[in-house]
Write an enzyme that holds these catalytic residues in place. Sequence first.
Site, mmCIF file in Angstrom:
data_model
loop_
_atom_site.group_PDB
_atom_site.id
_atom_site.type_symbol
_atom_site.label_atom_id
_atom_site.label_comp_id
_atom_site.label_asym_id
_atom_site.label_seq_id
_atom_site.Cartn_x
_atom_site.Cartn_y
_atom_site.Cartn_z
ATOM 1 N N GLU A 1 7.799 1.180 16.754
ATOM 2 C CA GLU A 1 9.452 1.830 15.995
ATOM 3 C C GLU A 1 9.163 3.426 15.997
ATOM 4 O O GLU A 1 7.761 3.642 16.297
ATOM 5 C CB GLU A 1 9.463 1.110 14.425
ATOM 6 C CG GLU A 1 9.363 -0.671 14.510
ATOM 7 C CD GLU A 1 10.250 -1.084 13.459
ATOM 8 O OE1 GLU A 1 10.957 -0.052 12.420
ATOM 9 O OE2 GLU A 1 9.778 -1.728 12.770
ATOM 10 N N CYS B 1 -3.381 1.268 6.602
ATOM 11 C CA CYS B 1 -3.745 0.491 7.490
ATOM 12 C C CYS B 1 -4.523 2.259 8.521
ATOM 13 O O CYS B 1 -4.547 1.467 9.776
ATOM 14 C CB CYS B 1 -2.717 0.310 8.504
ATOM 15 S SG CYS B 1 -0.825 0.792 8.624
ATOM 16 N N ASN C 1 0.997 -1.448 -0.409
ATOM 17 C CA ASN C 1 0.347 0.071 -0.390
ATOM 18 C C ASN C 1 0.857 1.172 -0.062
ATOM 19 O O ASN C 1 0.381 2.325 -0.817
ATOM 20 C CB ASN C 1 -1.059 0.237 1.535
ATOM 21 C CG ASN C 1 -0.311 -0.168 2.956
ATOM 22 O OD1 ASN C 1 0.867 -0.934 2.628
ATOM 23 N ND2 ASN C 1 -0.902 0.341 3.824
ATOM 24 N N GLU D 1 3.428 -4.544 12.666
ATOM 25 C CA GLU D 1 2.251 -3.490 11.713
ATOM 26 C C GLU D 1 1.398 -3.721 11.415
ATOM 27 O O GLU D 1 1.950 -4.259 10.437
ATOM 28 C CB GLU D 1 3.670 -1.635 11.832
ATOM 29 C CG GLU D 1 2.126 -0.969 12.244
ATOM 30 C CD GLU D 1 1.787 -0.393 10.211
ATOM 31 O OE1 GLU D 1 0.278 -0.612 10.804
ATOM 32 O OE2 GLU D 1 2.265 -0.044 9.810
#
Length: 495
Positions: free
Chosen positions: A476, A297, A164, A263
């Site tokens: 992160e 996301c 993405n 993630e």
Amino acid sequence: MVGTMTTSAVRVIHNYVNGEYTETHGGRSFAKMNPATGEVLADVDEADQQLVDHAVMSARRALDNGWANTPVRERAALLRRAADRIEERFEEFVAAEIADTGKPITQARELDVARALINFRTFADVAAAAGQESFLTDLAGGRQALNYAIRKPLGVVAVIVPWNLPLLLLTWKVAPALACGNAVVVKPSEETPSTAALLAEVLEEVGLPAGVYNVVHGFGADSAGEFLTTHPGIDGVTFTGSSATGSHVMKSVAQRVRPVSFELGGKNAAIVFDDVDIDEALNGLTKSVFANTGQVCLCTERVYVQRNVFDEIAAGLVERAETLRLGNPTDESTTTGPLISQAHRAKVVGYFALAEQSGARTLTGGGIPDLGPDLAGGSWVEPTLWTGLSNADRVVREEIFGPVAALIPFDTEEEAIGLANDTQYGLAAAVWTNDLRRGHRVAQRMRVGISWVNTWFTRELRSPFGGVGLSGIGREGGDSSLHFYTQPTNVCVQL
């Protein structure tokens, strides 16, 4: 482009291992399609197990041959040169990103490639400025001991990135990994191989030693992804992608007890209170629901609106959705691109049908647009909004990853918080209110990794980023990245 060649207008993209573009030993390859047109864009070499092993061993040799001990100031300087070189080749990266993803040229320029520069420069600064922990410990008899921690590279890191935001997320991981002295083996999505290959050229041009950055192309199961995550020579895995794939990767890595940073997916909520600035909220929701065709996301798929402004927000958001311009990604006026593939479109369209079966009222969209013969083969869908759904419906519970949202009314603050937190995911939330005290109060009660107030997608790269629940594990960004990509050794000296 080095590592690619043109055959009847179809490029060939090779793997990049130990400083060389390498063909797969078994000769397997796969076609990469243009999501905007459906045409074959490139033929991509698929890495077999032998080539993945070669990549991991090359990374290990690069560490042992001195990269891990390179002074941080030299690594930071190399990252800054890489950023400068990406800037010089900016339009090449934009073209590669558009061809792979179909996203509009304005987004590729202003977000994807622009963030690649920022990622390299930010982590060069973060690594160069990082300090070490130290403590004086009192001992018996008036003596003391000095304890200090030195951080060493994690080692060979598997970097697995999604389709993405391929360049943005690639550099988000590679920049801190290299800044900390690691060597990486990158597995880009099979849908978006181009910018990972192009970045190899840039890193070679700025003097990164052979073997420090490697790229292997392929799929997940029984392909490059599985070969990489199960390889005994990997010291850690950083992965962005779906929750289901993350769970599978975690099981593979667990056998060797390697650290992971994941993630994963999201089913993110926005809460709109009745004291909000309506235009400000609508502008923010338009971005958070429809950005990158909903394929982020962090995008909003659940919009909870206080009842007495529900109709106004719903009408305004429909109006804005219907002004979005779907079309040729290279056209400056295009705002919205296609979905990444026909397979993903089939998934999203399946939720259109499921919403109808669940009793939803479709306010706008819900179908496949007619964009003319040139784009007829692309993976296009209409931006879509629903009402009439509840948190019990699958459409509201499952991540769709498209330009869609369900609008649901609420009456009280407590009800809104309960609805927003009623999910297995926990990546992001947005709170829209003009009451600053309420904004702080509600944002802090969201069970998510990042909680925005009167904004969306605003990022501070030095702050921790990640999710909870099905949205991931670990953080992160800034010091959090330095902690993941290094291992501390505590030294204790009695004084």
